[in-house]
Scaffold this motif. Structure first.
Motif, PDB file in Angstrom:
ATOM      1  N   SER A 114      15.096  -1.946  22.248  1.00  0.00           N
ATOM      2  CA  SER A 114      14.735  -2.886  21.191  1.00  0.00           C
ATOM      3  C   SER A 114      14.882  -2.236  19.821  1.00  0.00           C
ATOM      4  O   SER A 114      15.392  -2.849  18.868  1.00  0.00           O
ATOM      5  CB  SER A 114      13.293  -3.364  21.395  1.00  0.00           C
ATOM      6  OG  SER A 114      12.885  -4.200  20.335  1.00  0.00           O
ATOM      7  N   ARG A 115      14.450  -0.982  19.735  1.00  0.00           N
ATOM      8  CA  ARG A 115      14.559  -0.259  18.460  1.00  0.00           C
ATOM      9  C   ARG A 115      16.024  -0.073  18.073  1.00  0.00           C
ATOM     10  O   ARG A 115      16.396  -0.276  16.911  1.00  0.00           O
ATOM     11  CB  ARG A 115      13.864   1.100  18.600  1.00  0.00           C
ATOM     12  CG  ARG A 115      13.879   1.934  17.325  1.00  0.00           C
ATOM     13  CD  ARG A 115      13.045   1.300  16.255  1.00  0.00           C
ATOM     14  NE  ARG A 115      12.971   2.115  15.056  1.00  0.00           N
ATOM     15  CZ  ARG A 115      12.544   1.678  13.885  1.00  0.00           C
ATOM     16  NH1 ARG A 115      12.141   0.419  13.754  1.00  0.00           N
ATOM     17  NH2 ARG A 115      12.499   2.469  12.837  1.00  0.00           N
ATOM     18  N   THR A 116      16.845   0.294  19.034  1.00  0.00           N
ATOM     19  CA  THR A 116      18.271   0.463  18.769  1.00  0.00           C
ATOM     20  C   THR A 116      18.877  -0.830  18.256  1.00  0.00           C
ATOM     21  O   THR A 116      19.665  -0.837  17.301  1.00  0.00           O
ATOM     22  CB  THR A 116      19.005   0.916  20.050  1.00  0.00           C
ATOM     23  OG1 THR A 116      18.503   2.197  20.449  1.00  0.00           O
ATOM     24  CG2 THR A 116      20.507   1.007  19.817  1.00  0.00           C
ATOM     25  N   ASP A 117      18.500  -1.935  18.868  1.00  0.00           N
ATOM     26  CA  ASP A 117      19.018  -3.232  18.454  1.00  0.00           C
ATOM     27  C   ASP A 117      18.607  -3.552  17.019  1.00  0.00           C
ATOM     28  O   ASP A 117      19.404  -4.061  16.218  1.00  0.00           O
ATOM     29  CB  ASP A 117      18.516  -4.307  19.412  1.00  0.00           C
ATOM     30  CG  ASP A 117      19.279  -5.610  19.287  1.00  0.00           C
ATOM     31  OD1 ASP A 117      20.522  -5.570  19.237  1.00  0.00           O
ATOM     32  OD2 ASP A 117      18.633  -6.666  19.219  1.00  0.00           O
ATOM     33  N   ASP A 138      14.545   7.226  14.498  1.00  0.00           N
ATOM     34  CA  ASP A 138      14.921   6.967  15.878  1.00  0.00           C
ATOM     35  C   ASP A 138      14.986   8.285  16.654  1.00  0.00           C
ATOM     36  O   ASP A 138      15.587   8.350  17.713  1.00  0.00           O
ATOM     37  CB  ASP A 138      16.266   6.244  15.958  1.00  0.00           C
ATOM     38  CG  ASP A 138      16.577   5.760  17.371  1.00  0.00           C
ATOM     39  OD1 ASP A 138      15.727   5.081  17.954  1.00  0.00           O
ATOM     40  OD2 ASP A 138      17.664   6.088  17.885  1.00  0.00           O
ATOM     41  N   GLY A 139      14.353   9.332  16.124  1.00  0.00           N
ATOM     42  CA  GLY A 139      14.307  10.604  16.832  1.00  0.00           C
ATOM     43  C   GLY A 139      13.363  10.517  18.027  1.00  0.00           C
ATOM     44  O   GLY A 139      12.549   9.589  18.129  1.00  0.00           O
ATOM     45  N   PRO A 140      13.429  11.482  18.945  1.00  0.00           N
ATOM     46  CA  PRO A 140      12.538  11.473  20.126  1.00  0.00           C
ATOM     47  C   PRO A 140      11.057  11.396  19.750  1.00  0.00           C
ATOM     48  O   PRO A 140      10.256  10.803  20.492  1.00  0.00           O
ATOM     49  CB  PRO A 140      12.876  12.797  20.822  1.00  0.00           C
ATOM     50  CG  PRO A 140      14.276  13.107  20.405  1.00  0.00           C
ATOM     51  CD  PRO A 140      14.385  12.603  18.993  1.00  0.00           C
ATOM     52  N   GLU A 197      13.267 -10.795  20.164  1.00  0.00           N
ATOM     53  CA  GLU A 197      14.010 -10.556  21.401  1.00  0.00           C
ATOM     54  C   GLU A 197      15.269  -9.781  21.086  1.00  0.00           C
ATOM     55  O   GLU A 197      15.891  -9.933  20.039  1.00  0.00           O
ATOM     56  CB  GLU A 197      14.386 -11.877  22.080  1.00  0.00           C
ATOM     57  CG  GLU A 197      13.222 -12.547  22.785  1.00  0.00           C
ATOM     58  CD  GLU A 197      13.709 -13.610  23.755  1.00  0.00           C
ATOM     59  OE1 GLU A 197      14.867 -14.034  23.610  1.00  0.00           O
ATOM     60  OE2 GLU A 197      12.940 -13.996  24.637  1.00  0.00           O
ATOM     61  N   ARG A 198      15.687  -8.928  22.013  1.00  0.00           N
ATOM     62  CA  ARG A 198      16.898  -8.166  21.822  1.00  0.00           C
ATOM     63  C   ARG A 198      18.106  -9.080  22.021  1.00  0.00           C
ATOM     64  O   ARG A 198      18.182  -9.847  22.971  1.00  0.00           O
ATOM     65  CB  ARG A 198      16.986  -7.011  22.823  1.00  0.00           C
ATOM     66  CG  ARG A 198      15.912  -6.001  22.672  1.00  0.00           C
ATOM     67  CD  ARG A 198      16.195  -4.698  23.359  1.00  0.00           C
ATOM     68  NE  ARG A 198      17.293  -4.702  24.294  1.00  0.00           N
ATOM     69  CZ  ARG A 198      17.150  -4.705  25.616  1.00  0.00           C
ATOM     70  NH1 ARG A 198      15.955  -4.766  26.142  1.00  0.00           N
ATOM     71  NH2 ARG A 198      18.193  -4.647  26.407  1.00  0.00           N
TER      72      ARG A 198
END
Length: 203
Positions: A114-117, A138-140, A197-198
């Motif tokens: 979801s974050r990537t999207d 968006d790092g670990p 929603e993704r």
């Protein structure tokens, strides 16, 4: 959904944030080394003293006579260190008698997807991935739920909502959120809303 129930919430002494997404508030406390999406896209710069005053004034105005206010943004889950905690408490202490963190957790794989999207939609995915992990949002470190919990447990009594379980049992996170703010049944007559929603979700 919250805006649809604003009158009912105010009647119970709960104001809504004047910001639909309160990243403007969260960024006041975030460490300067972190390259958040608003900072990367020029929506904001590192905060200055007038920014703290302006946002505090707006929050007080929107709060009115309510004892509590709901502030929500994913940016709040980026807070980690003691200096950020001190800044947050110092900012809110003159306005509110308490801070009650509500954390919605979900399956890590779905969370990251979801974050990537979101980052792809904002056009910042490639820039974020090119940054050192410590500076990227968006790092670990971003997905370290234990670290998020430790930060907020030092701020106030944490309420956890399992996003996946809530959706599986009740079709939406809204009923669980209503209970978390002491307003069970608040959204009962609303059609379940599928927010955020993704776009890549399989059909």
């Amino acid at each position: 959904a919250l805006r649809l129930k604003e009158a009912a919430l105010v009647a119970q002494g709960i104001a809504l944030s004047p910001y639909e997404n309160a990243w403007q508030v969260a960024t006041l406390f975030l460490r300067g080394t972190l390259v958040t999406t608003p900072r990367l896209t020029g929506m904001c710069t590192l905060p200055r003293l007038p920014d703290y005053d302006a946002i505090a004034t707006r929050l007080r105005s929107s709060r009115g006579s309510c004892a509590d206010m709901i502030l929500s943004s994913e940016e709040f889950c980026m807070l980690r260190d003691g200096l950020e905690a001190f800044a947050l408490r110092s900012f809110f202490r003159p306005m509110f008698a308490r801070i009650v963190p509500i954390l919605a957790t979900r399956d890590p794989t779905h969370w990251q997807a979801s974050r990537t999207d979101q980052l792809r939609k904002s056009g910042t995915w490639e820039q974020q991935k090119a940054l050192p992990d410590a500076h990227s949002n968006d790092g670990p470190w971003y997905y370290d739920l234990a670290a998020i919990r430790r930060f907020w447990e030092a701020i106030g009594p944490v309420t956890l909502i399992d996003y996946d379980a809530a959706c599986a049992t009740e079709g939406d996170i809204l009923p669980a959120f209503a209970r978390a703010i002491g307003q069970p049944g608040l959204f009962d007559e609303l059609t379940p809303l599928r927010l955020n929603e993704r776009s890549t979700r399989s059909q």
